[in-house]
Design a protein around this motif. Structure first.
Motif, PDB file in Angstrom:
ATOM      1  N   GLY A  84       0.981  -1.041  -0.002  1.00 19.33           N
ATOM      2  CA  GLY A  84      -0.081  -0.013   0.049  1.00 19.33           C
ATOM      3  C   GLY A  84       1.004   1.378  -0.034  1.00 19.33           C
ATOM      4  O   GLY A  84       0.671   2.242  -0.590  1.00 19.33           O
ATOM      5  N   ALA A 115      -3.689  -1.644  -4.001  1.00 20.87           N
ATOM      6  CA  ALA A 115      -4.860  -1.896  -4.944  1.00 20.87           C
ATOM      7  C   ALA A 115      -4.834  -2.864  -5.896  1.00 20.87           C
ATOM      8  O   ALA A 115      -5.767  -3.192  -6.797  1.00 20.87           O
ATOM      9  N   GLU A 125     -10.614  -7.217  -5.858  1.00 28.08           N
ATOM     10  CA  GLU A 125     -11.586  -7.416  -5.123  1.00 28.08           C
ATOM     11  C   GLU A 125     -12.426  -8.695  -4.720  1.00 28.08           C
ATOM     12  O   GLU A 125     -12.481  -9.492  -5.592  1.00 28.08           O
ATOM     13  N   ARG A 143     -15.569 -10.746  -3.717  1.00 29.35           N
ATOM     14  CA  ARG A 143     -17.093 -10.468  -3.613  1.00 29.35           C
ATOM     15  C   ARG A 143     -17.508 -11.460  -2.518  1.00 29.35           C
ATOM     16  O   ARG A 143     -17.413 -12.743  -2.987  1.00 29.35           O
ATOM     17  N   ALA A 175     -16.129  -9.568   6.528  1.00 28.74           N
ATOM     18  CA  ALA A 175     -15.664  -8.157   5.462  1.00 28.74           C
ATOM     19  C   ALA A 175     -14.577  -7.233   6.078  1.00 28.74           C
ATOM     20  O   ALA A 175     -13.494  -6.938   5.582  1.00 28.74           O
ATOM     21  N   GLU A 176     -15.069  -6.902   7.191  1.00 35.94           N
ATOM     22  CA  GLU A 176     -14.535  -5.724   7.956  1.00 35.94           C
ATOM     23  C   GLU A 176     -13.065  -6.467   8.387  1.00 35.94           C
ATOM     24  O   GLU A 176     -11.968  -5.782   8.504  1.00 35.94           O
ATOM     25  N   ARG A 212     -10.691  -6.598   5.364  1.00 38.60           N
ATOM     26  CA  ARG A 212     -10.281  -5.190   5.199  1.00 38.60           C
ATOM     27  C   ARG A 212      -9.262  -4.980   6.015  1.00 38.60           C
ATOM     28  O   ARG A 212      -8.315  -3.926   5.682  1.00 38.60           O
ATOM     29  N   GLY A 270      -5.934  -5.336   4.282  1.00 38.90           N
ATOM     30  CA  GLY A 270      -5.688  -4.550   3.055  1.00 38.90           C
ATOM     31  C   GLY A 270      -6.458  -4.942   1.973  1.00 38.90           C
ATOM     32  O   GLY A 270      -6.593  -4.476   0.661  1.00 38.90           O
ATOM     33  N   ARG A 271      -7.474  -6.255   1.969  1.00 40.69           N
ATOM     34  CA  ARG A 271      -8.349  -6.746   1.060  1.00 40.69           C
ATOM     35  C   ARG A 271      -9.371  -6.062   0.900  1.00 40.69           C
ATOM     36  O   ARG A 271     -10.145  -5.374   1.799  1.00 40.69           O
ATOM     37  N   ARG A 272      -9.637  -5.541  -0.489  1.00 43.59           N
ATOM     38  CA  ARG A 272     -10.908  -4.910  -1.026  1.00 43.59           C
ATOM     39  C   ARG A 272     -11.912  -6.030  -1.191  1.00 43.59           C
ATOM     40  O   ARG A 272     -11.845  -7.080  -1.653  1.00 43.59           O
ATOM     41  N   VAL A 273     -13.014  -5.747  -0.319  1.00 41.60           N
ATOM     42  CA  VAL A 273     -14.147  -6.697  -0.293  1.00 41.60           C
ATOM     43  C   VAL A 273     -15.459  -5.878  -0.425  1.00 41.60           C
ATOM     44  O   VAL A 273     -15.891  -4.844   0.087  1.00 41.60           O
ATOM     45  N   ARG A 274     -16.309  -6.597  -1.274  1.00 45.71           N
ATOM     46  CA  ARG A 274     -17.531  -6.062  -1.533  1.00 45.71           C
ATOM     47  C   ARG A 274     -18.504  -7.028  -1.047  1.00 45.71           C
ATOM     48  O   ARG A 274     -18.598  -8.130  -1.554  1.00 45.71           O
TER      49      ARG A 274
END
Length: 301
Positions: free
Chosen positions: A17, A23, A27, A29, A47-48, A51, A54-58
């Motif tokens: 990062g 980035a 992501e 999902r 999800a939190e 995160r 550093g993982r992007r989670v939708r």
């Protein structure tokens, strides 16, 4: 002191990062359930935790089990929750390319009626208005099977409503009973003073004979929902699932995160609710993903 895999990944992600590379991680999902439901709440907390590394989670809101499995199969989701019977059907019957990360906790099948209802057993649902759960939900799958083995002479008049609409329909007199599958107590039901549960446990042997060992003898404890005595019912576990093509390292990290964060995740209060590792590996015909299996081997050797 040894550095855990999660800590190592966290440091690596932090470094990435700082250099602008964080980035680059794809992501993730995560298909959960309805907002406010157990899968929705548990998914938000998972999800939190992911995160934090550093993982992007939708987070994807869904009708839950069946829809989640479909989304993982067709590539719209990477990870998701599902009831064991829905997952078993997806793998054994539909041959969907999904795998398990963990058996999470036990769900209890609730057949809910008004406290003053004359219904005392599932055989009395013949011809009555009953909500079996939302289309695409695991509750609807389980409820349909319960009705199939209940020996009803006349089929019930079925509607497919989620939990909150089912509660409203019961109060308005539009249904006489509804099904729900979840942990005990389910907050939306615990707040109701005028309901009771109908025993379903006698149906377990026939459910197991027809559909396999995903169904278990379970008991909603005395005191839950104001009941004086325990209510024997049908239990079926919840799994955390993933698409089989999920990268092994990603599956490993998600599984490890489950156990490192299990106190913060606050899985429903039920057998396995604290995410015991020996409980987690019991996923029946649904194979563990190689990344999850590697995590459990790292724990037990």
């Amino acid at each position: 002191m040894p550095v855990s895999r999660r800590s190592f990944l966290g440091l690596a992600l932090l470094a990435a990062g700082c250099s602008g590379g964080g980035a680059d991680l794809p992501e993730l999902r995560l298909a959960t359930g309805l907002a406010g439901g157990p899968y929705g709440a548990l998914g938000d907390r998972l999800a939190e935790e992911l995160r934090r590394d550093g993982r992007r989670v939708r987070v994807l809101r869904t009708a839950a089990s069946v829809e989640n499995l479909t989304m993982m199969t067709d590539g719209r989701a990477d990870v998701g929750f599902a009831l064991a019977d829905s997952a078993d059907d997806a793998v054994r019957v539909r041959r969907q390319p999904v795998s398990a990360l963990a058996r999470m906790y036990m769900n209890y099948v609730h057949l809910v009626v008004a406290k003053d209802s004359a219904i005392t057993g599932p055989g009395q649902l013949a011809g009555r208005a009953v909500s079996i759960g939302l289309d695409g939900s695991g509750t609807a799958v389980t409820a349909a099977r319960v009705l199939a083995v209940a020996g009803l002479e006349t089929p019930p008049r079925v509607s497919r409503l989620g939990l909150d609409p089912s509660i409203k329909a019961l109060r308005d007199g539009r249904v006489e009973a509804f099904f729900w599958s979840g942990g005990v107590p389910t907050p939306a039901l615990e707040a109701l003073p005028d309901i009771r549960l109908v025993p379903l446990e006698p149906l377990v042997p026939e459910l197991r004979r027809r559909y396999g060992p995903v169904y278990e003898h379970a008991s909603v404890p005395a005191g839950a929902y104001g009941a004086v005595r325990a209510v024997p019912t049908v239990g079926t576990p919840s799994y955390l699932m993933c698409r089989t093509s999920l990268p092994e390292d990603t599956a490993y990290t998600i599984t490890e995160t489950l156990f490192l964060a299990r106190d913060r995740l606050q899985a429903p209060s039920a057998p396995g609710g604290r995410l015991d590792k020996r409980y987690a590996i019991g996923t029946g015909v649904v194979s563990l993903h190689p990344g999850a299996a590697r995590y459990y081997r790292s724990v037990y050797g």
